[in-house]
Design an enzyme around this catalytic site. Structure first.
Site, short mmCIF file in Angstrom:
data_model
loop_
_atom_site.label_atom_id
_atom_site.label_comp_id
_atom_site.label_asym_id
_atom_site.label_seq_id
_atom_site.Cartn_x
_atom_site.Cartn_y
_atom_site.Cartn_z
NE ARG A 108 -4.11 1.81 1.02
CZ ARG A 108 -5.09 2.14 0.18
NH1 ARG A 108 -5.11 1.72 -1.07
NH2 ARG A 108 -6.09 2.89 0.60
CB THR A 382 -9.31 -0.73 -7.08
OG1 THR A 382 -9.18 0.48 -6.35
CG2 THR A 382 -8.60 -1.84 -6.39
CG ASN A 402 -8.30 6.34 -4.27
OD1 ASN A 402 -9.11 5.45 -4.03
ND2 ASN A 402 -8.38 7.53 -3.73
CG ASP A 424 -8.55 5.21 -0.09
OD1 ASP A 424 -9.72 5.59 -0.23
OD2 ASP A 424 -8.07 4.26 -0.72
CB SER A 454 -12.41 -0.95 0.73
OG SER A 454 -12.81 0.15 1.48
N GLY A 475 -13.80 0.47 -4.53
CA GLY A 475 -13.73 1.31 -3.34
C GLY A 475 -14.38 0.63 -2.16
N1 GLY Z 1 -8.42 3.06 -3.12
C1 GLY Z 1 -9.41 2.12 -2.84
C2 GLY Z 1 -9.08 1.30 -1.64
O1 GLY Z 1 -7.92 1.03 -1.38
O2 GLY Z 1 -9.95 0.93 -0.91
#
Ligand code: GLY
Length: 571
Positions: A108, A382, A402, A424, A454, A475
């Site tokens: 991430r 995503t 994102n 986020d 998410s 998302g």
């Molecule tokens: N950017 C979407 C997520 O990571 O939930």
């Protein structure tokens, strides 16, 4: 080979249905097919783009394992699916290797060292979501390339081989689909606004299906990664280009941020649902915990007897979604920075307590759905890919920029889009992010912290062996879609294809509205309306689920979502 049926979509693109047990035909970047479903014996890949699935398949056929194929597929997606495939973003990988070892790899993005809690708050106290959602300031330090190299320790083939298909696609080009042409045309004004140098995505005139997209700068970046490994991205010329782009556009990512970035192996989030073991992503993904909470809150409620899409089943599932998402807002964030009470909020007695206020046929008022007491939309770009190989290595990867095309900022001279993942974070308590999700302290911005996600790449095991490999973009709808796909198969006994293709619904506590996908049955909607549910705007499509199901005879059933150009490949 012969296809069971093919439909001409453009001059260069066909949608085909493969006969059972077939091997995917070698695809040309200039004429290729979308394969929605297939059954394979030796290996299968399913992703958002046929050329990316093909890249993964070619690696399996060369003797690579599922990890190798997942790496090659991700790299190819970074070229052919710039909406979400990326090297300028981040992601998660959940895998089970043939020896039973389970992996949860976190790559991430992180907040840059110069980021701070109030960086999007204007002088008058308002939160500026434009800055968190687009342009240079919205980008976190990318994690994807570090993730690919961290994953590679479990691969078999040299990295050079895995990145070769992506380099060829970027250098020689590929023809774009109608959806891609639409995406790039819609993007043009943003690209002009947020870029300091003209990227390959801008064309004189309009893009159309069948045009060829060549990405020379990206090919050169990929070659630097091929030749120098992780340092080909986080140091040297690529890092210089990223930092120069940040300086031209007022972004925060520095050389030190890039050098300091590391991907992290974590303990997977595991739980049992009836006879199935579920292996999911832990924090900083909310996905594994939300799925755990939602499945456990329905486990003893005989949902199968209520029937698929019946008002009773949908109401029960909506109520568990609302409860889980209220907890998300209060408690979830990067566990390296905030003590997330995972044990408490997934404890059986806690979840039983959470459901005490549930009344069949009646929405629980939102204010009574506050987070439990604990001691102590599609711009949803995503993308997910699922892979399995003949030895039973199973890999689920979800990766993201994102928003669709991320920050809309391409690194000048390096040819790749940067993420807008900073959105986020909870940029101000109570201010919704682009998915309408709210948060607080747990997910506040701090230097080096990862923003709550998410994304929920998930494995379901039967007697310890891979049964389902699943994930989706979307998302905050990601965990609720996976929840539905699993309930559809495990409880309603649905086929893998129906489980993915049937209309979905979503509730995330706040905003207090139930969102339905086009095609959701009207009579159920009317019944829910009578119960007192409020509805958000109907959605044309929710997510793009990529699923592999291992059949009792050991063959792999690969389902590419019908909601996009998603495609399966297998042999
Ligand atoms: N950017 C979407 C997520 O990571 O939930």
């Amino acid at each position: 080979m012969k296809y069971a049926a093919c439909f001409l979509v453009t001059t260069a693109l066909f949608v085909c249905l493969l006969p059972l047990g077939a091997t995917t035909q070698q695809q040309s970047p200039f004429q290729y097919q979308i394969e929605k479903t297939l059954i394979a014996k030796r290996g299968a890949v399913v992703s958002a783009h046929p050329l990316a699935s093909q890249a993964g398949l070619s690696i399996l056929q060369k003797g690579g394992n599922a990890i190798d194929a997942a790496i090659a597929t991700q790299l190819a997606l970074a070229v052919v699916y710039p909406n979400a495939g990326n090297i300028g973003g981040g992601g998660f990988m959940v895998a089970q290797l043939k020896n039973g070892k389970q992996l949860a790899l976190d790559y991430r993005e992180k907040a840059p060292a110069k980021a701070h809690r109030d960086m999007y708050i204007e002088a008058d106290g308002t939160a500026n979501t434009d800055k968190s959602q687009q342009g240079h300031l919205s980008s976190g330090v990318p994690g994807t390339v570090a993730g690919l190299f961290a994953a590679h320790q479990y691969g078999k083939l040299p990295f050079k081989l895995l990145i070769a298909p992506a380099i060829a696609l970027a250098e020689k080009g590929f023809v774009i689909t109608a959806a891609e042409a639409r995406g790039l045309n819609n993007l043009k004004s943003d690209l002009k606004k947020y870029n300091t140098q003209t990227p390959a995505f801008i064309k004189d005139g309009e893009w159309k299906a069948g045009d060829t997209l060549v990405q020379t700068d990206l090919a050169n970046t990929l070659k630097r990664i091929r030749d120098n490994g992780q340092a080909g991205f986080y140091a040297g010329p690529t890092a210089d280009l990223i930092v120069a782009e940040m300086q031209r556009g007022g972004g925060l990512i520095s050389k030190e941020d890039l050098l300091a970035y590391t991907a992290q192996y974590r303990e997977p989030h595991r739980f049992q649902y009836k006879e199935y073991s579920v292996v999911g992503m832990p924090m900083p993904s909310s996905g594994g915990v939300l799925l755990h909470q939602m499945l456990k809150m329905i486990e003893d409620r005989s949902i199968a007897s209520m029937g698929f899409h019946s008002p009773d089943a949908v109401q029960l599932m909506t109520e568990v979604m609302r409860r889980a998402y209220a907890d998300r807002a209060a408690y979830m964030g990067d566990a390296d920075f905030y003590k997330v009470p995972v044990k408490q909020i997934t404890d059986d007695s806690y979840l039983t307590q959470r459901m005490k206020s549930f009344v069949a046929g009646k929405p629980t008022p939102s204010n009574e759905l506050q987070p439990g007491a604990v001691a102590g939309y599609e711009s949803e770009e995503t993308t997910h890919l699922s892979v399995i190989d003949k030895n039973g290595n199973a890999v689920a990867v979800t990766t993201t920029l994102n928003n669709s095309y991320g920050s809309r900022t391409v690194v000048g001279g390096a040819g790749f889009l940067l993420n807008d993942e900073m959105d986020d974070f909870s940029i101000k308590p109570g201010v919704p992010n682009m998915f309408g999700a709210v948060g607080g302290e747990a997910n506040a911005i701090q230097p080096g912290k990862r923003m709550l996600s998410s994304m929920a790449p998930t494995l379901v095991l039967k007697k310890g062996k891979p049964y389902l490999i699943v994930g989706t973009p979307g998302g905050t709808t990601i965990p609720t879609q996976i929840f539905q796909t699993l309930v559809n198969i495990l409880e309603f006994g649905m086929s893998a294809q129906d489980a993915v293709y049937k209309p979905k619904f979503h509730h995330q506590w706040l905003p207090d509205e139930l969102v339905l996908e086009k095609g959701f049955p009207d009579n159920t909607k009317t019944a829910l309306q009578k119960m007192g549910y409020k509805f958000g705007k109907e959605r044309g499509g929710i997510g793009r689920t990529e699923l592999i199901l291992v059949r009792p005879d050991g063959r792999f059933e690969a389902i590419a979502d019908k909601r996009g150009d998603d495609s399966a490949a297998g042999y």
